[in-house]
Write an enzyme that holds these catalytic residues in place. Structure first.
Site, PDB file in Angstrom:
ATOM      1  N   ASP A 151       0.788  -1.269   0.105  1.00 41.30           N
ATOM      2  CA  ASP A 151       0.074   0.050  -0.131  1.00 41.30           C
ATOM      3  C   ASP A 151       0.867   1.452   0.030  1.00 41.30           C
ATOM      4  O   ASP A 151       1.950   1.118  -0.417  1.00 41.30           O
ATOM      5  CB  ASP A 151      -0.875  -0.075   1.136  1.00 41.30           C
ATOM      6  CG  ASP A 151      -2.329   0.583   0.937  1.00 41.30           C
ATOM      7  OD1 ASP A 151      -2.298   1.769   0.735  1.00 41.30           O
ATOM      8  OD2 ASP A 151      -3.279  -0.228   0.835  1.00 41.30           O
ATOM      9  N   HIS A 211      -4.327   6.163   2.614  1.00 40.65           N
ATOM     10  CA  HIS A 211      -4.817   4.727   2.221  1.00 40.65           C
ATOM     11  C   HIS A 211      -4.260   3.682   2.969  1.00 40.65           C
ATOM     12  O   HIS A 211      -5.166   2.874   3.455  1.00 40.65           O
ATOM     13  CB  HIS A 211      -4.598   4.822   0.732  1.00 40.65           C
ATOM     14  CG  HIS A 211      -5.204   3.734   0.202  1.00 40.65           C
ATOM     15  ND1 HIS A 211      -4.956   2.613   0.082  1.00 40.65           N
ATOM     16  CD2 HIS A 211      -6.306   3.800  -0.615  1.00 40.65           C
ATOM     17  CE1 HIS A 211      -5.644   1.735  -0.595  1.00 40.65           C
ATOM     18  NE2 HIS A 211      -6.831   2.416  -1.329  1.00 40.65           N
ATOM     19  N   SER A 539     -11.022  -1.038  -2.402  1.00 47.55           N
ATOM     20  CA  SER A 539      -9.881  -0.836  -1.403  1.00 47.55           C
ATOM     21  C   SER A 539     -10.159  -0.992  -0.084  1.00 47.55           C
ATOM     22  O   SER A 539      -9.301  -1.665   0.649  1.00 47.55           O
ATOM     23  CB  SER A 539      -9.228   0.670  -1.566  1.00 47.55           C
ATOM     24  OG  SER A 539      -8.320   0.714  -2.435  1.00 47.55           O
TER      25      SER A 539
END
Ligand SMILES: *[C@@H]1O[C@H](CO)[C@@H](O)[C@H](O)[C@H]1NC(C)=O
Ligand SMILES: *[C@@H]1O[C@H](CO)[C@@H](O)[C@H](O)[C@H]1NC(C)=O
Ligand SMILES: *[C@@H]1O[C@H](CO)[C@@H](O)[C@H](O)[C@H]1NC(C)=O
Ligand SMILES: *[C@@H]1O[C@H](CO)[C@@H](O)[C@H](O)[C@H]1NC(C)=O
Ligand SMILES: *[C@@H]1O[C@H](CO)[C@@H](O)[C@H](O)[C@H]1NC(C)=O
Ligand SMILES: *[C@@H]1O[C@H](CO)[C@@H](O)[C@H](O)[C@H]1NC(C)=O
Ligand SMILES: *[C@@H]1O[C@H](CO)[C@@H](O)[C@H](O)[C@H]1NC(C)=O
Ligand SMILES: *[C@@H]1O[C@H](CO)[C@@H](O)[C@H](O)[C@H]1NC(C)=O
Ligand SMILES: *[C@@H]1O[C@H](CO)[C@@H](O)[C@H](O)[C@H]1NC(C)=O
Ligand SMILES: *[C@@H]1O[C@H](CO)[C@@H](O)[C@H](O)[C@H]1NC(C)=O
Length: 750
Positions: A151, A211, A539
């Protein structure tokens, strides 16, 4: 031999940018000038010798390069791999590449590409509560399991990771390292963190985007009481596997830039370090599996029993958009939950329409109606509230009605506020249907569904002085119907393997609350690390499955990746909380191409009774059956393969936990094998729920087991009563007195 190109994969979070699957966009950065070196991932035949040192491996790969005697050649070998592939990355001109291709061990060259990145409430919603059911101490909350996250990095000092008091020590075989530039970043929760980006200033695994922090916390964050976003959705946050360890592999330079060579390096490290589960919330345009670095690298993970959980993509609701669809991957779509953070629009005529916003201003006076204006004079509802159109409308001090894609709600609020608007009513365009999100808006706002938007539009049309206000009602639970398939969740069939039903599963991916590195829309100056955010995307769904896979692995250490996948799929829910089949974003019954096996049910997945297992050899037979050349199959399997010498099988023949077939007029037979993982002595009877236009029989109709691990085969005979059948769906269930083992079945006629 095929010459392929490196891709940029992206995070599968909903973004305001154009389609993630736009291949022309992804390749536009490539230059066509043959004398300018380009970055290639070079795959070579696996060798029968072992490298004892890194230098020995680098030397072997450098021997593929021409001009190795001149000075700059060393810098052309950018990295070498050990576990994910036999191969390396180099900058080469087209002419130099042709030299490399002449090496007898050369297999293929894939141009480097770029991909992009794509909860207090969700664990409880999925039936996981402390000391209850599966998520109790028996299941050990995923203890002993390591989840590798590929990530954007991780904010290590967030309490979701820094609170490691309850954590056991990392397993002794763990080989990973911690590359943070200060001590104490890693602990018993975050046991490893590396950066695989080549940009020197970004060599830190720190998360500058949020994220990776969010996905990591969703998979395995610690219990954090009082988690909320701007006061909304207040509760105890925890990852799905709160006692599992985390290892972060930073593979993205920005949210939009995750190069395939870095992703492959992340897979390489994760496999080598000894993770049990790999979580990939990123993707990009779909390529054949022998050009797809995630499919290629993940195959080596599967060989070691590592389950790889991947986002399906955010290109729904359109057909044939699902990505990361190789059958050895768990492909995860996104669903809504039964929680809304409610912001009800009240119109001047008294009508009330429910919407959502994570920003719930306390001082907003809902009794005071604001003048309501359309954010455009345009008739096209997709063109509302652009900065330039708002200039021509007086929106100052007014409530502004905007239509747009649901991924644009937050940014549209910024535009409306800048133009002087006092409030925003953001309505979905038609294809987003009922998928609304709770977001930290910068002004009083409500995100409403398409039908409500049309209703407000006709009210605005029908009256001279339309007015509106917003009533903020806080978190509402038990919203029906839920789950529903999120509008953005990518749909099957898979373009690359249309005979395997994808996505495999859906999980919560809308307005998921989890850890965040920064303060969102700070209203107070209090310095705190207790930051959370609600974001949406496949996601966000993917780490739910990574966490659940860790829970399963912690209690079933001997299960293969395919067995864990099967347990998750055959126990999934297909009925929503309204008692009816799970619906899509339009609140119509969803297709299996929308949700695969259904909504994940971790409680049931822990005890599936039977599993559809798969070996590496079976995947190899399937790849030969796809018509790939030996070299193309070798790129994926990393072994020498001769498709003429092994059994080739069709997609329908792969022992998958779902069935997707095209039936010729004479009918078709599909064989499957199940393995008993329940009690030694157990008995299952077949139960078919098929549409009337199909004639389906199963032989035998009863499976009797006497041992754990015992395998039994059965044959499904399918014949269509009429021609012209498209995607008829049904269920094949093996039912015992305790369990139901369900497979989704989709049948079309030729
Ligand atoms: C892909 O991008 C190109 C150029 O940016 C654009 O013209 C095209 O319409 C896009 N296609 C899709 C399917 O979004
Ligand atoms: C390799 O090539 C890429 C693009 O072609 C370039 O951005 C990069 O700087 C090059 N790296 C080296 C070390 O030359
Ligand atoms: C694969 O075949 C090549 C010859 O084509 C041989 O050099 C190599 O040692 C073989 N690798 C393995 C692992 O058997
Ligand atoms: C290479 O190493 C592996 C694992 O250490 C071992 O199983 C294999 O036999 C070795 N191969 C050779 C050719 O030495
Ligand atoms: C090797 O380098 C020389 C000069 O730097 C160049 O002229 C030649 O084309 C290169 N060889 C190949 C195969 O690219
Ligand atoms: C924990 O789960 C097991 C079955 O997985 C069950 O037997 C046990 O009663 C549960 N414990 C609690 C405290 O709920
Ligand atoms: C550590 O890395 C961060 C980036 O994550 C950087 O801002 C900081 O300056 C670095 N500190 C040191 C001492 O190198
Ligand atoms: C969240 O809940 C906790 C415990 O119920 C409470 O102490 C805290 O003040 C709440 N926070 C907010 C922002 O409502
Ligand atoms: C809210 O608005 C109503 C209607 O304009 C007004 O009567 C009322 O006094 C307002 N309340 C507050 C607290 O300002
Ligand atoms: C509202 O009026 C516009 C014309 O100004 C028209 O095109 C549109 O269809 C009307 N919408 C509704 C829902 O009545």
């Amino acid at each position: 031999m095929a010459t392929l190109t490196l891709l940029i994969l992206s995070f599968l979070i909903t973004l305001t940018t154009p389609s993630l699957l736009n291949a022309s966009l992804a390749s536009s950065s490539q230059t066509d000038n043959p004398s300018i070196p380009q970055t290639y991932i070079i795959l070579v035949k696996p060798q029968n010798f072992n490298f004892t040192t890194q230098a020995a491996r680098d030397n072997w790969y450098a021997s593929f390069l021409p001009n190795k005697t001149i000075n700059f050649i060393k810098s052309r070998l950018l990295r070498t791999y050990s576990d994910a592939i036999s191969g390396f990355v180099a900058n080469l001109t087209v002419q130099e590449l042709h030299q490399v291709e002449r090496h007898p061990s050369f297999l293929t060259a894939i141009p480097n590409r770029n991909l992009r990145l794509l909860t207090t409430h969700t664990p409880a919603y999925l039936g996981l509560y402390p000391s209850q059911g599966f998520w109790n101490l028996t299941a050990s909350f995923g203890a002993g399991i390591i989840i590798g996250m590929l990530d954007s990095g991780i904010h290590a000092s967030h309490p979701s990771f820094s609170h490691d008091q309850a954590m056991p020590d990392p397993p002794p075989q763990w080989k990973g390292i911690c590359e943070f530039n200060y001590t104490g970043a890693c602990n018993k929760k975050l046991i490893g963190a590396r950066s695989h980006t080549l940009w020197k200033d970004l060599k830190s695994p720190d998360d500058l985007f949020g994220h990776g922090t969010h996905t990591s916390a969703t998979a395995a964050g610690a219990f954090i009481p009082g988690a909320n976003l701007l006061g909304s959705a207040n509760g105890t946050a925890a990852g799905l596997a709160p006692l599992a360890h985390l290892a972060m592999y930073r593979v993205c330079e920005t949210v939009m830039f995750c190069s395939t060579d870095a992703i492959l390096a992340g897979l390489d490290s994760a496999i080598n370090d000894g993770v049990h589960i790999i979580s990939l919330s990123l993707g990009g345009p779909s390529y054949p599996f022998y050009e797809d670095v995630i499919a290629i690298g993940a195959f080596k993970a599967i060989k070691k029993g590592i389950l790889v959980s991947c986002a399906a993509g955010n290109d729904g609701p359109f057909d044939t958009t699902v990505g990361n669809a190789a059958p050895w991957l768990l492909t995860v779509g996104a669903s809504t939950t039964d929680r809304n953070v409610r912001a009800t629009v009240k119109l001047g005529n008294g009508e009330e329409l429910d919407g959502q916003s994570a920003y719930q201003p306390k001082r907003y006076n809902a009794s005071s109606l604001l003048p309501l204006v359309k954010g455009s004079n345009n008739k096209d509802v997709t063109m509302y509230c652009l900065p330039e159109t708002l200039q021509s409308i007086n929106v100052r001090g007014k409530a502004v009605l905007c239509f747009g894609d649901n991924s644009e709600a937050l940014d549209t609020g910024i535009v409306v506020k800048k133009a002087g608007g006092a409030a925003m009513i953001f309505a979905n365009i038609i294809q987003n249907g009922y998928t609304t999100m709770a977001e930290p808006h910068v002004l009083p706002a409500s995100h409403i569904d398409y039908n409500s938007g049309v209703q407000i539009l006709s009210y605005v049309n029908s009256t001279a002085n339309p007015t509106a206000s917003i009533i903020f009602k806080g978190s509402i639970f038990g919203v029906t119907p839920a789950p529903t398939v999120a509008s953005f969740s990518s749909r099957g069939p898979s373009y690359r393997t249309p005979g395997i039903l994808k996505p495999d599963i859906i999980a919560p991916g809308v307005s998921v609350l989890a850890a965040w590195p920064f303060k969102v829309r700070s209203e107070s100056n209090r310095l705190t690390n207790m930051n959370f955010n609600m974001i949406s995307g496949t996601s966000m769904a993917t780490p739910h499955l990574s966490g659940i896979a860790a829970l399963l692995k912690s209690v079933h250490r001997d299960w293969s990746a395919a067995a864990i996948k099967s347990a998750i799929m055959t126990t999934a829910d297909t009925i929503g909380n309204d008692g009816e089949p799970i619906k899509n974003e339009l609140h119509e019954p969803a297709s299996f191409f929308d949700f695969g096996a259904g909504q994940v049910n971790p409680l049931k997945a822990a005890d599936p009774g039977l599993v559809y297992d798969l070996t590496v050899d079976e995947y190899t037979s399937y790849l030969c059956g796809l018509g790939y050349t030996n070299a193309e199959v070798e790129v994926i399997t990393g072994t020498n393969v001769s498709c003429d010498e092994i059994k080739k099988i069709s997609e329908a023949e792969l022992n998958y936990p779902s069935i997707l077939v095209i039936v010729p007029s004479e009918g078709i037979e599909v064989r499957r094998v199940v393995t008993n993982v329940g009690e030694a002595s157990s008995c299952y009877k077949v139960k078919l729920e098929m549409p009337e236009d199909l004639e389906v029989g199963v032989e035998p109709e009863m499976l009797q087991f006497t041992k754990v691990g015992e395998k039994q085969g059965f044959t499904v005979r399918i014949k269509a009563k009429s021609s012209g059948l498209t995607n008829a769906q049904g269920s094949l269930k093996w039912v015992s007195d305790k369990r139901v083992v369900r497979s989704s079945v989709i049948v079309s006629t030729k």
